[in-house]
Design a protein around this motif. Structure first.
Motif, PDB file in Angstrom:
ATOM      1  N   ARG A  60       0.848  -1.186   0.000  1.00 31.48           N
ATOM      2  CA  ARG A  60       0.000   0.000   0.000  1.00 31.48           C
ATOM      3  C   ARG A  60       0.889   1.242   0.000  1.00 31.48           C
ATOM      4  N   ASP A  62       0.508   5.398   0.846  1.00 28.42           N
ATOM      5  CA  ASP A  62      -0.316   6.443   1.438  1.00 28.42           C
ATOM      6  C   ASP A  62       0.057   7.770   0.794  1.00 28.42           C
ATOM      7  N   ARG A  64      -0.517  11.985   0.065  1.00 30.11           N
ATOM      8  CA  ARG A  64      -1.020  13.226   0.656  1.00 30.11           C
ATOM      9  C   ARG A  64      -0.547  14.421  -0.156  1.00 30.11           C
ATOM     10  N   THR A  91      -4.074   4.803  -0.584  1.00 30.91           N
ATOM     11  CA  THR A  91      -4.933   5.549   0.321  1.00 30.91           C
ATOM     12  C   THR A  91      -4.555   7.016   0.230  1.00 30.91           C
ATOM     13  N   VAL A  92      -5.485   7.856   0.594  1.00 32.67           N
ATOM     14  CA  VAL A  92      -5.289   9.302   0.496  1.00 32.67           C
ATOM     15  C   VAL A  92      -5.620   9.940   1.838  1.00 32.67           C
ATOM     16  N   LEU A  93      -4.814  10.922   2.242  1.00 29.65           N
ATOM     17  CA  LEU A  93      -5.057  11.600   3.508  1.00 29.65           C
ATOM     18  C   LEU A  93      -6.282  12.494   3.383  1.00 29.65           C
ATOM     19  N   TYR A  98      -6.189   8.460   6.725  1.00 26.12           N
ATOM     20  CA  TYR A  98      -6.027   7.858   5.405  1.00 26.12           C
ATOM     21  C   TYR A  98      -7.233   6.990   5.067  1.00 26.12           C
ATOM     22  N   GLU A  99      -7.760   7.196   3.859  1.00 23.50           N
ATOM     23  CA  GLU A  99      -8.923   6.463   3.376  1.00 23.50           C
ATOM     24  C   GLU A  99      -8.640   5.999   1.948  1.00 23.50           C
TER      25      GLU A  99
END
Length: 129
Positions: A60, A62, A64, A91-93, A98-99
């Motif tokens: 994964r 992350d 941002r 995932t995105v902040l 994070y989602e």
């Protein structure tokens, strides 16, 4: 309009830097309390920046950005396609942490990855198919 294949192949679709980091914390008696081994990606254009981190052994990344909304920024799509080619999950902040990528953006990234891979196929003679 530029298609995802052109976006990925452009220089702005490649990270400005990829840095390997190692963060180890020890207790007063010398025991290791935590050990983080990670890659940090930085994508930038037009004085805007996107950051991504992936911990080694994790599939994964992350992502941002503190300066622009990822849904409306062409660099974000290029960066996300680049990362999706390397990681199973992005995932995105967001406000609450994070989602997963928003569905509409995830669909655009998937389409860009598919177009990039289709354009990357090499025939038996070593030429693009």
């Amino acid at each position: 309009m530029t298609g995802p294949v052109d976006i990925v192949e452009s220089i702005n679709g490649v990270p400005v830097s990829i840095t390997h980091g190692l963060d180890v914390g020890t207790s007063p008696n010398g025991d290791i309390e935590y050990h983080y081994n990670f890659l940090d990606y930085v994508f930038g254009a037009d004085e805007q920046t996107i950051f991504a981190r992936s911990y080694l052994g994790d599939d994964r990344a992350d992502v941002r950005s503190y300066t622009r909304d990822l849904d409306t920024w062409p660099l974000a799509l290029r960066a996300l396609i680049y990362l999706q080619l390397r990681y199973r999950e992005l995932t995105v902040l967001m406000t609450n942490g994070y989602e997963p990528l928003p569905k509409a953006l995830a669909k655009r990234v998937e389409e860009g990855v598919a177009q990039f891979l289709a354009a990357s196929v090499i025939d038996s003679g070593g030429r693009p198919a």
